[in-house]
Design an enzyme around this catalytic site. Structure first.
Site, PDB file in Angstrom:
ATOM      1  N   LYS A 102      26.530  -3.559  -1.799  1.00 36.19           N
ATOM      2  CA  LYS A 102      27.937  -3.370  -2.026  1.00 36.19           C
ATOM      3  C   LYS A 102      28.601  -2.513  -0.633  1.00 36.19           C
ATOM      4  CE  LYS A 102      27.421  -2.155  -6.877  1.00 36.19           C
ATOM      5  NZ  LYS A 102      27.447  -1.427  -8.017  1.00 36.19           N
ATOM      6  N   ARG A 148      11.375   3.856   3.126  1.00 42.52           N
ATOM      7  CA  ARG A 148      11.307   2.785   4.528  1.00 42.52           C
ATOM      8  C   ARG A 148      12.517   2.097   4.698  1.00 42.52           C
ATOM      9  NH1 ARG A 148       6.129  -1.280   4.351  1.00 42.52           N
ATOM     10  NH2 ARG A 148       5.337   0.791   5.054  1.00 42.52           N
ATOM     11  N   HIS A 208       5.352   5.478  11.591  1.00 47.12           N
ATOM     12  CA  HIS A 208       5.043   5.458  10.062  1.00 47.12           C
ATOM     13  C   HIS A 208       3.830   6.769  10.026  1.00 47.12           C
ATOM     14  CE1 HIS A 208       3.655   4.028   6.419  1.00 47.12           C
ATOM     15  NE2 HIS A 208       3.379   2.825   6.649  1.00 47.12           N
ATOM     16  N   ARG A 211       0.638  -1.286  -0.098  1.00 44.56           N
ATOM     17  CA  ARG A 211       0.008  -0.118   0.105  1.00 44.56           C
ATOM     18  C   ARG A 211       0.807   1.234   0.129  1.00 44.56           C
ATOM     19  NH1 ARG A 211      -2.889  -4.057   1.668  1.00 44.56           N
ATOM     20  NH2 ARG A 211      -0.929  -4.410   2.729  1.00 44.56           N
ATOM     21  N   THR A 212       1.728   1.416   0.933  1.00 44.55           N
ATOM     22  CA  THR A 212       2.765   2.528   0.964  1.00 44.55           C
ATOM     23  C   THR A 212       3.143   3.118  -0.164  1.00 44.55           C
ATOM     24  OG1 THR A 212       2.909   1.925   3.439  1.00 44.55           O
ATOM     25  CG2 THR A 212       4.283   3.885   2.463  1.00 44.55           C
TER      26      THR A 212
HETATM   27  C1  NCD Z   1       2.137  -1.329   7.824  1.00 46.56           C
HETATM   28  C2  NCD Z   1       3.707  -1.021   8.192  1.00 46.56           C
HETATM   29  O1  NCD Z   1       4.319  -1.434   7.177  1.00 46.56           O
HETATM   30  O2  NCD Z   1       3.886  -0.605   9.241  1.00 46.56           O
HETATM   31  N1  NCD Z   1       1.787  -1.577   6.675  1.00 46.56           N
HETATM   32  C3  NCD Z   1       1.351  -0.391   6.011  1.00 46.56           C
HETATM   33  O3  NCD Z   1       2.316   0.220   5.550  1.00 46.56           O
HETATM   34  N2  NCD Z   1      -0.061  -0.266   5.842  1.00 46.56           N
HETATM   35  C4  NCD Z   1       1.749  -2.362   9.028  1.00 46.56           C
HETATM   36  C5  NCD Z   1       2.110  -3.943   8.929  1.00 46.56           C
HETATM   37  O4  NCD Z   1       2.993  -4.237   8.059  1.00 46.56           O
HETATM   38  O5  NCD Z   1       1.779  -4.397   9.835  1.00 46.56           O
END
Ligand code: NCD
Length: 308
Positions: free
Chosen positions: A85, A106, A134, A55-56
């Site tokens: 590397k 991320r 997040h 999703r993100t």
């Molecule tokens: C979450 C995350 O990556 O923290 N997912 C997301 O971005 N919707 C939740 C998860 O991974 O459980």
């Protein structure tokens, strides 16, 4: 207030949240009418993901493209960037900042977005830093609550599951602590409770929190049930994960106690904590929630990249 780096949720106030939600809702209306303005034309956004994402990353990339911008991307940066590397995150960010107007990052390490921001020549958007935060997920979570229930002040909210490692909960609680009259139930196995300093932080902001291990008796008393996945990838012991992974399961039967107007949220991905038979219940808001991510991220990028 000008938005630049988005590193954590402590940088927000109610005023800026309202501005963002209004813009997100305008984005949604314009999108549905096919009348979006290409406000990111000529801008390049890098999405750099050292951890998996559905999703993100996709919603950020769709958001950029819907607003006429372009995306450069590494969906598996730990393998397909020079990290393999031995290049440091700081060096990679320094370089990528020369190619992009913003970087969505991320990374499995807590504090990585902050580190990146200290060397980046362009805005860094934290798309999850290990078990830290997040923030953009919390923005879309809050937007969803507001959209579904019409308000945030005074709500009774249960957050359930892995409150120790779950970064979405960490960010959401910080944002909720900006609102008034909330009652928040923290429901988790004792080993996966919210970290002490985090509890102290929200309490000091005036939030009424109550820790519980039992879910069933809480359901009849809440407006929002926010469910999270037990974060298997963050456990040191596989055995402990196996013991805890099915601590809570929400199914049609458990939901009998949840009142009619309440909503069920989940940042997704879900594993076993919500059974698929719940999906058709109109209180199940998690797929609507995921969709809201697109509009929140459009609004956020627009505010960051067009505010100079
Ligand atoms: C979450 C995350 O990556 O923290 N997912 C997301 O971005 N919707 C939740 C998860 O991974 O459980």
């Amino acid at each position: 207030m000008k938005l630049y780096h988005i590193l954590n949720t402590k940088q927000f106030n109610v005023h800026i949240l309202e501005e963002l939600f209004t813009l997100a809702s305008e984005m949604e209306k314009k999108d549905k009418a096919g009348r979006l303005t290409p406000s990111l034309k000529g801008k390049i956004v890098a999405t750099v993901f050292y951890e998996p994402s559905t999703r993100t990353r996709f919603s950020f990339e769709a958001a950029v493209q819907k607003l006429g911008g372009a995306v450069i991307s590494s969906e598996s940066a730990s393998h397909f960037s020079s990290a393999i590397k031995g290049e440091s995150l700081s060096d990679s960010i320094r370089v990528l900042g020369n190619y992009a107007d913003a970087i969505v990052l991320r990374h499995p390490k807590k504090g990585s977005a902050e580190l990146a921001s200290s060397v980046s020549p362009v805005p860094i958007i934290n798309a999850g830093d290990g078990s830290g935060e997040h923030p953009t997920q919390a923005l879309l979570d809050l937007y969803t609550i507001k959209k579904e229930l019409g308000k945030i002040d005074g709500l009774k909210i249960a957050v359930l599951g892995d409150l120790l490692f779950g970064r979405t909960v960490h960010s959401l609680l910080n944002l909720l602590s900006l609102y008034k009259g909330l009652k928040v139930y923290l429901i988790s196995p004792p080993q996966l409770g919210l970290p002490k300093e985090h509890k102290a932080y929200v309490k000091q902001k005036g939030m009424d929190i109550e820790e519980r291990a039992d879910m069933e008796n809480t359901l009849s008393d809440i407006d929002v049930l926010y469910v999270t996945r037990i974060q298997g990838e963050r456990f040191e012991s596989k055995e402990t994960y196996e013991q805890l992974k099915d601590s809570y399961v929400i199914n049609r039967k458990t939901l009998k106690n949840l009142h009619d107007k309440a909503i069920i949220m989940h940042p997704l991905p879900r594993v076993t904590e919500i059974t698929p038979d719940v999906d058709s219940d109109r209180r199940a808001a998690y797929f609507r929630q995921a969709k809201n991510g697109l509009y929140i991220r459009m609004a956020l990028l627009d505010m960051i990249l067009n505010s100079t």
